[in-house]
Design an enzyme around this catalytic site. Structure first.
Site, mmCIF file in Angstrom:
data_model
loop_
_atom_site.group_PDB
_atom_site.id
_atom_site.type_symbol
_atom_site.label_atom_id
_atom_site.label_comp_id
_atom_site.label_asym_id
_atom_site.label_seq_id
_atom_site.Cartn_x
_atom_site.Cartn_y
_atom_site.Cartn_z
ATOM 1 N N ASP A 200 0.823 -1.214 0.000
ATOM 2 C CA ASP A 200 0.000 0.000 0.000
ATOM 3 C C ASP A 200 0.859 1.267 0.000
ATOM 4 O OD1 ASP A 200 -2.310 1.444 0.012
ATOM 5 O OD2 ASP A 200 -2.816 1.044 2.104
ATOM 6 N N HIS B 259 2.970 3.448 -8.858
ATOM 7 C CA HIS B 259 2.826 2.027 -9.207
ATOM 8 C C HIS B 259 4.060 1.530 -9.971
ATOM 9 C CE1 HIS B 259 -1.158 2.094 -7.688
ATOM 10 N NE2 HIS B 259 -1.664 2.825 -8.650
ATOM 11 N N LEU C 39 9.414 -21.710 -3.915
ATOM 12 C CA LEU C 39 8.538 -20.678 -3.333
ATOM 13 C C LEU C 39 7.238 -20.627 -4.119
ATOM 14 C CD1 LEU C 39 8.087 -18.042 -1.551
ATOM 15 C CD2 LEU C 39 9.080 -16.792 -3.472
#
Ligand code: FPP
Length: 236
Positions: free
Chosen positions: A13, A30, A124
């Site tokens: 965020d 972004h 992962l």
């Protein structure tokens, strides 16, 4: 028990605020934010984290202006182009949870191709939550279970937490589907409809740092803080 969390979920965020504070248009946040994904994924893998789930786009994010959405899809495609080769080499498997059918066709197809390309990854489990909302996820699972019950494929006594979880979007994570550590950047202290079921016993780490400034050093510090916590899971 390992002191490294098996499953880390991150709410990335603060991109918009990072850009606005510097007099840039929001989308620039972004752009910068997307560049933070690679080092965090790499660090998680190196440290032996089993699952990393990144909140890249919530169902509420569809309310954003078209131009901002266009940038987000472009960045996602860019990330895939840039990273798939290395992700594969490093044994990372990619998953997507959320209403992926709502994504623009180009981004959706490239994501699906990347998921396929990386399907043998064992090191992962990297998940992008895209157009994701936890209440919708839980409701979907309820509907599947209700249908099975109505068709007599499931008895009331078989509706256990363990069986219910098999119908959540994160079922593929198996024993690692519970989140151990939830990190949210930018000072907000909310879950925002993210992995509500899976975060039942998660430790929370909130930092004021905005996502575009979130560094590998801070990520390590978040894991260090996690090590100091005493997790009791309701016991004493
Ligand atoms: C929250 O910041 C962030 C998002 C809604 C998008 C997160 C997306 C990325 C980090 C890039 C996506 C790329 C990949 C590779 C997954 P915000 O815009 O809500 O910030 P604000 O709260 O300051 O307005």
């Amino acid at each position: 028990m390992s002191s490294i969390p098996n499953h880390i979920a991150i709410i990335m965020d603060g991109n918009g605020r990072w850009a606005q504070a510097r007099g840039y248009p929001r989308f620039f946040g972004h752009v910068r934010g997307s560049s933070r994904v690679r080092p965090i994924v790499e660090e998680a893998r190196t440290l032996g984290v089993k699952a990393l789930t990144l909140y890249a786009f919530s169902t509420e994010n569809w309310k954003r202006p078209e131009e901002e959405l266009t940038v987000l899809w472009k960045l996602l495609r860019k990330y895939i182009h840039r990273e798939v080769k290395d992700l594969k080499k490093n044994g990372v498997r990619l998953h997507v949870i959320g209403e992926i059918e709502r994504l623009p066709e180009g981004a959706r197809k490239e994501l699906e191709a990347a998921v396929e390309e990386l399907k043998d990854g064992k090191e992962l489990q990297l998940t992008f939550a895209l157009s994701y909302g936890a209440r919708a996820e839980i409701l979907n699972a309820v509907k599947v279970v209700a249908k099975k019950y109505a068709q007599c494929d499931l008895k009331m006594t078989e509706i256990t937490e363990e069986n219910f979880e098999k119908h959540l979007a994160t079922a593929y994570l198996g024993e690692f589907s519970d989140v151990d550590l939830l990190i949210r950047t930018s000072g907000e202290k909310r879950l925002s409809n993210y992995l509500l079921w899976q975060c039942s016993y998660a430790e929370f780490e909130f930092t004021d740092t905005l996502w575009p400034d979130y560094s590998v050093e801070q990520f390590r510090q978040s894991l260090e803080n996690f090590k100091q916590r005493k997790r009791r899971f309701g016991g004493i």
